[in-house]
Design a protein around this motif. Structure first.
Motif, PDB file in Angstrom:
ATOM      1  N   MET A 228      33.415  12.802 -82.710  1.00  0.00           N
ATOM      2  CA  MET A 228      32.714  11.544 -82.981  1.00  0.00           C
ATOM      3  C   MET A 228      31.243  11.797 -83.284  1.00  0.00           C
ATOM      4  N   GLN A 229      30.779  11.187 -84.359  1.00  0.00           N
ATOM      5  CA  GLN A 229      29.355  11.164 -84.673  1.00  0.00           C
ATOM      6  C   GLN A 229      28.861   9.734 -84.432  1.00  0.00           C
ATOM      7  N   MET A 230      27.922   9.594 -83.512  1.00  0.00           N
ATOM      8  CA  MET A 230      27.403   8.273 -83.181  1.00  0.00           C
ATOM      9  C   MET A 230      25.881   8.318 -83.212  1.00  0.00           C
ATOM     10  N   ALA A 231      25.286   7.331 -83.854  1.00  0.00           N
ATOM     11  CA  ALA A 231      23.832   7.271 -83.927  1.00  0.00           C
ATOM     12  C   ALA A 231      23.400   5.832 -84.195  1.00  0.00           C
ATOM     13  N   SER A 232      22.378   5.388 -83.515  1.00  0.00           N
ATOM     14  CA  SER A 232      21.817   4.063 -83.771  1.00  0.00           C
ATOM     15  C   SER A 232      21.158   4.061 -85.145  1.00  0.00           C
ATOM     16  N   LEU A 233      21.417   3.018 -85.928  1.00  0.00           N
ATOM     17  CA  LEU A 233      20.798   2.867 -87.243  1.00  0.00           C
ATOM     18  C   LEU A 233      19.664   1.843 -87.213  1.00  0.00           C
ATOM     19  N   ASP A 234      19.904   0.736 -86.548  1.00  0.00           N
ATOM     20  CA  ASP A 234      18.849  -0.264 -86.400  1.00  0.00           C
ATOM     21  C   ASP A 234      18.999  -0.938 -85.038  1.00  0.00           C
ATOM     22  N   HIS A 235      17.980  -1.657 -84.637  1.00  0.00           N
ATOM     23  CA  HIS A 235      17.973  -2.257 -83.304  1.00  0.00           C
ATOM     24  C   HIS A 235      17.012  -3.432 -83.316  1.00  0.00           C
ATOM     25  N   ALA A 236      17.458  -4.553 -82.762  1.00  0.00           N
ATOM     26  CA  ALA A 236      16.607  -5.743 -82.689  1.00  0.00           C
ATOM     27  C   ALA A 236      16.668  -6.330 -81.282  1.00  0.00           C
ATOM     28  N   ALA A 258      33.453  -3.801 -87.097  1.00  0.00           N
ATOM     29  CA  ALA A 258      33.311  -2.382 -87.419  1.00  0.00           C
ATOM     30  C   ALA A 258      33.870  -2.180 -88.818  1.00  0.00           C
ATOM     31  N   SER A 259      33.116  -1.498 -89.668  1.00  0.00           N
ATOM     32  CA  SER A 259      33.562  -1.210 -91.034  1.00  0.00           C
ATOM     33  C   SER A 259      32.603  -0.188 -91.634  1.00  0.00           C
ATOM     34  N   GLY A 260      33.116   0.567 -92.612  1.00  0.00           N
ATOM     35  CA  GLY A 260      32.259   1.514 -93.313  1.00  0.00           C
ATOM     36  C   GLY A 260      31.654   2.577 -92.424  1.00  0.00           C
ATOM     37  N   ALA A 261      32.351   2.967 -91.365  1.00  0.00           N
ATOM     38  CA  ALA A 261      31.860   3.950 -90.385  1.00  0.00           C
ATOM     39  C   ALA A 261      30.644   3.439 -89.624  1.00  0.00           C
ATOM     40  N   ARG A 262      30.517   2.102 -89.548  1.00  0.00           N
ATOM     41  CA  ARG A 262      29.426   1.489 -88.791  1.00  0.00           C
ATOM     42  C   ARG A 262      30.004   0.448 -87.837  1.00  0.00           C
ATOM     43  N   GLY A 263      29.388   0.337 -86.671  1.00  0.00           N
ATOM     44  CA  GLY A 263      29.769  -0.679 -85.711  1.00  0.00           C
ATOM     45  C   GLY A 263      28.600  -1.606 -85.428  1.00  0.00           C
ATOM     46  N   LEU A 264      28.881  -2.894 -85.364  1.00  0.00           N
ATOM     47  CA  LEU A 264      27.860  -3.896 -85.082  1.00  0.00           C
ATOM     48  C   LEU A 264      28.107  -4.465 -83.692  1.00  0.00           C
ATOM     49  N   SER A 265      27.055  -4.508 -82.868  1.00  0.00           N
ATOM     50  CA  SER A 265      27.182  -5.020 -81.511  1.00  0.00           C
ATOM     51  C   SER A 265      26.032  -5.958 -81.185  1.00  0.00           C
ATOM     52  N   PHE A 266      26.324  -6.934 -80.325  1.00  0.00           N
ATOM     53  CA  PHE A 266      25.321  -7.866 -79.836  1.00  0.00           C
ATOM     54  C   PHE A 266      25.307  -7.831 -78.314  1.00  0.00           C
ATOM     55  N   GLY A 267      24.143  -8.056 -77.749  1.00  0.00           N
ATOM     56  CA  GLY A 267      24.019  -8.101 -76.301  1.00  0.00           C
ATOM     57  C   GLY A 267      23.235  -9.324 -75.861  1.00  0.00           C
ATOM     58  N   LYS A 268      23.611  -9.864 -74.704  1.00  0.00           N
ATOM     59  CA  LYS A 268      22.869 -10.968 -74.093  1.00  0.00           C
ATOM     60  C   LYS A 268      22.556 -10.577 -72.652  1.00  0.00           C
ATOM     61  N   GLU A 283      23.309  -2.072 -85.157  1.00  0.00           N
ATOM     62  CA  GLU A 283      24.368  -1.459 -85.941  1.00  0.00           C
ATOM     63  C   GLU A 283      24.169   0.047 -85.869  1.00  0.00           C
ATOM     64  N   GLY A 284      25.270   0.777 -85.741  1.00  0.00           N
ATOM     65  CA  GLY A 284      25.161   2.220 -85.626  1.00  0.00           C
ATOM     66  C   GLY A 284      26.303   2.937 -86.305  1.00  0.00           C
ATOM     67  N   LEU A 285      26.099   4.214 -86.514  1.00  0.00           N
ATOM     68  CA  LEU A 285      27.122   5.068 -87.095  1.00  0.00           C
ATOM     69  C   LEU A 285      28.202   5.353 -86.067  1.00  0.00           C
ATOM     70  N   ILE A 286      29.465   5.123 -86.417  1.00  0.00           N
ATOM     71  CA  ILE A 286      30.609   5.498 -85.576  1.00  0.00           C
ATOM     72  C   ILE A 286      31.612   6.219 -86.486  1.00  0.00           C
ATOM     73  N   ARG A 287      31.384   7.485 -86.666  1.00  0.00           N
ATOM     74  CA  ARG A 287      32.170   8.268 -87.624  1.00  0.00           C
ATOM     75  C   ARG A 287      33.016   9.297 -86.886  1.00  0.00           C
TER      76      ARG A 287
END
Length: 296
Positions: A228-236, A258-268, A283-287
């Motif tokens: 697994m290759q995982m890396a944060s791409l952006d963060h807000a 999740a699509s295009g080897a990227r995962g989108l997550s939200f937190g509260k 959104e981050g890389l999940i390859r």
């Protein structure tokens, strides 16, 4: 303040080099030679905040991880004072190692003022922190080997933040799980309650934990898989209300896509009274190079 917490606070501090230029130290938190995203995020927020009057508080930030950071080198933070209006201030931060741009962030600050209020209620099925155990205790109970960096961080070293995950099985072993989890967190020690910036910067640091992992939960995939290759791409982050790291808060996480080897997550983030304190997005890389190949 515990030794681990004091060390984290020192790391999140930045030293002025010249007007609006600061330097921060790096650390190898996970033993992989890369700077933890929460570190550069927290240091960038600290740097930008030092150029803003203290009565103006951070209310949102949006950032991109441009390159992996080198843990052997310090980071230079260059802050641009974009605007200081009547109630809002805007800043841009560019983080460099040598001449390589590794991170960028836009931040907005606002004076405190009254206004309308509403917020999403905390999910009704959230159980309190007393129902879970810390990451350190969990690692001691796991019957199968874990990466050395993980066991060192949780057993040999002390954690600056105590985190109690609600679904450790979902993080450790791949399965067909709902793209949802939560964890309780608080400082492992005491932070000055009057230093509201430090509490917000500390949350920025820890907000990078577990967020991207949530996007793997429905996919029979462990984040510890060496393929697994995982890396944060952006963060807000949007800060809604004051956050107190001396008390328990819960980080409720979900991944809508999740699509295009990227995962989108939200937190509260909620406090124990059920108030919504902050919202995050990443959104981050999940390859997985075995299952889908590599585009590199």
């Amino acid at each position: 303040m515990s030794q681990a917490l004091e060390k984290m606070v020192q790391q999140l501090s930045v030293q002025p080099l010249k007007p609006d230029v600061f330097q921060g130290d790096s650390t190898d938190l996970f033993g992989n030679g890369r700077i933890f995203g929460g570190q550069v995020l927290g240091q960038s927020l600290m740097a930008s905040s030092l150029t803003v009057p203290p009565e103006r508080q951070i209310h949102s930030l949006h950032s991109y991880f441009v390159r992996p950071g080198d843990v052997s080198k310090p980071i230079r933070f260059e802050v641009e004072r974009v605007r200081d209006g009547g109630t809002f201030s805007n800043r841009l931060v560019a983080a460099y190692q040598d001449d390589k741009h590794i991170f960028t962030m836009a931040a907005s600050y606002q004076i405190e003022e009254p206004g309308f209020e509403h917020f999403d209620a905390m999910p009704a099925d959230i159980q309190g922190p007393e129902n879970f155990i810390s990451e350190k205790d969990l690692v001691k109970q796991i019957p199968f080997p874990l990466p050395k960096s993980l066991t060192k961080r949780h057993i040999e070293d002390s954690n600056p933040i105590e985190i109690r995950p609600a679904h450790p099985d979902r993080i450790l072993k791949g399965g067909d799980y709902p793209a949802f989890t939560y964890c309780w967190f608080r400082a492992n020690g005491h932070l000055d309650p009057e230093n509201t910036l430090l509490h917000k910067v500390t949350f920025a640091y820890l907000s990078d934990f577990y967020l991207l992992f949530t996007s793997l939960l429905p996919h029979q995939q462990s984040s510890f898989d060496p393929k697994m290759q995982m890396a944060s791409l952006d963060h807000a982050i949007w800060y809604h209300r004051p956050i107190n790291l001396n008390e328990w808060n819960v980080y409720v996480l979900e991944s809508p896509n999740a699509s295009g080897a990227r995962g989108l997550s939200f937190g509260k983030v909620y406090n124990q009274q059920g108030q919504l304190l902050a919202t995050t997005a990443q959104e981050g890389l999940i390859r997985n190079t075995t299952r889908f190949g590599s585009s590199e």
